[in-house]
Design a protein around this motif. Structure first.
Motif, PDB file in Angstrom:
ATOM      1  N   TYR A  13       0.699  -1.193  -0.005  1.00 49.45           N
ATOM      2  CA  TYR A  13       0.043   0.151   0.064  1.00 49.45           C
ATOM      3  C   TYR A  13       1.008   1.359  -0.120  1.00 49.45           C
ATOM      4  O   TYR A  13       2.012   1.281   0.599  1.00 49.45           O
ATOM      5  N   GLY A  14       0.481   2.353  -0.860  1.00 47.72           N
ATOM      6  CA  GLY A  14       1.383   3.630  -1.169  1.00 47.72           C
ATOM      7  C   GLY A  14       2.120   3.570  -2.453  1.00 47.72           C
ATOM      8  O   GLY A  14       2.696   4.415  -2.701  1.00 47.72           O
ATOM      9  N   ASP A  15       2.382   2.299  -2.897  1.00 46.61           N
ATOM     10  CA  ASP A  15       3.155   2.173  -4.057  1.00 46.61           C
ATOM     11  C   ASP A  15       2.350   2.679  -5.199  1.00 46.61           C
ATOM     12  O   ASP A  15       1.059   2.536  -5.173  1.00 46.61           O
ATOM     13  N   ILE A  29      -1.834   3.966 -11.021  1.00 43.93           N
ATOM     14  CA  ILE A  29      -2.725   3.977  -9.708  1.00 43.93           C
ATOM     15  C   ILE A  29      -1.966   3.929  -8.620  1.00 43.93           C
ATOM     16  O   ILE A  29      -0.539   3.498  -8.646  1.00 43.93           O
ATOM     17  N   ARG A  30      -2.148   4.625  -7.462  1.00 44.46           N
ATOM     18  CA  ARG A  30      -1.638   4.241  -6.197  1.00 44.46           C
ATOM     19  C   ARG A  30      -2.498   3.393  -5.215  1.00 44.46           C
ATOM     20  O   ARG A  30      -3.547   3.527  -5.004  1.00 44.46           O
ATOM     21  N   LEU A  31      -1.942   2.458  -4.662  1.00 37.82           N
ATOM     22  CA  LEU A  31      -2.547   1.417  -3.918  1.00 37.82           C
ATOM     23  C   LEU A  31      -2.868   1.947  -2.669  1.00 37.82           C
ATOM     24  O   LEU A  31      -2.159   2.443  -1.916  1.00 37.82           O
ATOM     25  N   THR A  32      -4.160   1.725  -2.362  1.00 38.09           N
ATOM     26  CA  THR A  32      -4.635   2.240  -0.975  1.00 38.09           C
ATOM     27  C   THR A  32      -5.504   1.004  -0.548  1.00 38.09           C
ATOM     28  O   THR A  32      -6.136   0.237  -1.343  1.00 38.09           O
ATOM     29  N   GLU A  33      -5.420   1.051   0.916  1.00 38.49           N
ATOM     30  CA  GLU A  33      -6.526  -0.102   1.423  1.00 38.49           C
ATOM     31  C   GLU A  33      -7.722   0.362   1.197  1.00 38.49           C
ATOM     32  O   GLU A  33      -8.446   1.424   1.140  1.00 38.49           O
ATOM     33  N   GLY A  34      -8.512  -0.744   0.743  1.00 32.44           N
ATOM     34  CA  GLY A  34     -10.060  -0.599   0.219  1.00 32.44           C
ATOM     35  C   GLY A  34     -10.364   0.054  -1.077  1.00 32.44           C
ATOM     36  O   GLY A  34     -11.243   0.097  -1.440  1.00 32.44           O
ATOM     37  N   VAL A  50      -1.321  -6.170  -3.543  1.00 35.81           N
ATOM     38  CA  VAL A  50      -0.403  -6.133  -2.596  1.00 35.81           C
ATOM     39  C   VAL A  50       0.122  -7.419  -2.207  1.00 35.81           C
ATOM     40  O   VAL A  50      -0.533  -8.742  -2.397  1.00 35.81           O
ATOM     41  N   ASP A  51       1.440  -7.486  -1.963  1.00 34.29           N
ATOM     42  CA  ASP A  51       2.536  -8.587  -1.557  1.00 34.29           C
ATOM     43  C   ASP A  51       2.591  -9.608  -2.974  1.00 34.29           C
ATOM     44  O   ASP A  51       3.177 -10.510  -2.739  1.00 34.29           O
ATOM     45  N   ARG A  52       2.119  -9.036  -4.012  1.00 33.10           N
ATOM     46  CA  ARG A  52       2.595  -9.620  -5.474  1.00 33.10           C
ATOM     47  C   ARG A  52       3.919  -9.142  -5.814  1.00 33.10           C
ATOM     48  O   ARG A  52       4.070  -7.831  -5.629  1.00 33.10           O
ATOM     49  N   PRO A  53       4.645  -9.908  -6.505  1.00 30.25           N
ATOM     50  CA  PRO A  53       6.129  -9.503  -7.140  1.00 30.25           C
ATOM     51  C   PRO A  53       5.715  -8.443  -8.213  1.00 30.25           C
ATOM     52  O   PRO A  53       4.560  -8.723  -8.951  1.00 30.25           O
ATOM     53  N   GLU A  54       6.547  -7.610  -8.319  1.00 31.90           N
ATOM     54  CA  GLU A  54       6.625  -6.537  -9.637  1.00 31.90           C
ATOM     55  C   GLU A  54       6.764  -7.554 -10.842  1.00 31.90           C
ATOM     56  O   GLU A  54       7.370  -8.593 -10.815  1.00 31.90           O
TER      57      GLU A  54
END
Length: 298
Positions: A13-15, A29-34, A50-54
């Motif tokens: 999150y935040g990436d 996009i910017r990853l945010t919770e929800g 989230v938690d997946r590799p690039e």
């Protein structure tokens, strides 16, 4: 502080993430919770990334596959919000090379525009260098600030952004490079000459041939600068598929002209440059036009 592309490891999150669909369309996009990415192809929950590799592939609600990567600065530059027109990556690359922007350099930039060139300069000088950006318009400066801070994840320690006119506001001296992206860069040469170290370099980015002619001739007339160089670059991509190898029908042609000149030491006089101008290049038409310009300025 290396920016979005410099982060490693799984997404969090935040990436900032770039999703590319099968037609090559990119969505940043910017990853945010929800949070979720919505398109006519369906929805992708941020939690799915989230938690997946690039370099992972994710599917939207209707099964469309997207490649997920952290955007390169070139991708970020072309997709970021703009106020003023950006310096395109093909020109930014030339500026970094031809102006010899090096780690630790002290660089003055005017104007900052949308922050595209500020990002490239900050990447080149690193945290030990300094980029002093000047922008006349407060609304453009705010867009530039947001674009730079979004890419670097916060305020960059090497960046100082000033809202104001370069001639009226410049305080820095002893700088290595000056980059001018403005309508009339020749109006700043007195200020630029006072700020540059001996051997320093000024680089001007202008759009039209009349601007190109004026800035080159003004640099030639100023004894503090050595013979200017001017050029433009064009970029043409190629279609490569099996035996169908050909240039693409569309290309990035003219975007702007670049001019560079070196600062001479105080009190020296450069030897006359030997060049053979075209016949009539400095004839009556040229001299009368120059006289009219000087009269208008006076």
């Amino acid at each position: 502080m290396t920016g979005i592309h410099g982060r490693r490891g799984p997404f969090a999150y935040g990436d900032t993430v770039q999703l590319t669909d099968p037609k090559g369309r990119m969505h940043t996009i910017r990853l945010t919770e929800g949070g979720a990415f919505h398109s006519h192809k369906g929805k992708i929950d941020h939690s799915d990334l989230v938690d997946r590799p690039e370099g992972s592939v994710v599917r939207s609600g209707n099964g469309t596959e997207y490649v997920a990567l952290r955007p390169l600065l070139i991708d970020y530059t072309l997709s970021m919000k703009r106020g003023a027109t950006i310096v395109y990556p093909k020109d930014a690359a030339q500026i970094l090379v031809e102006a010899d922007i090096f780690p630790g350099a002290r660089v003055v930039e005017a104007g900052a525009g949308s922050g595209a060139m500020s990002n490239w300069l900050l990447r080149a000088v690193g945290e030990r260098g300094a980029v002093y950006s000047y922008e006349r318009r407060a609304d453009f400066a705010e867009i530039a600030r947001r674009n730079v801070e979004r890419f670097y994840g916060g305020p960059h320690p090497a960046w100082k952004l000033t809202v104001g006119d370069l001639v009226e506001s410049l305080e820095e001296t002893g700088v290595d490079r000056v980059f001018l992206d403005m309508l009339a860069p020749w109006e700043c040469l007195e200020t630029v000459a006072g700020a540059l170290i001996p051997g320093g370099l000024v680089c001007c980015y202008v759009a039209t041939t009349t601007q190109l002619s004026r800035v080159v001739e003004e640099l030639r007339d100023d004894p503090r600068f050595y013979e200017p160089r001017s050029w433009e670059t064009m970029l043409r991509t190629w279609h490569v598929e099996g035996l169908a190898v050909r240039p693409d029908h569309r290309m990035i042609g003219h975007t702007g002209f670049l001019v560079t000149a070196r600062r001479l030491a105080d009190g020296v006089e450069a030897p006359g440059r030997r060049r053979r101008p075209a016949k009539g290049a400095y004839g009556k038409d040229y001299e009368s036009a120059r006289a009219a310009e000087r009269g208008a300025e006076g």
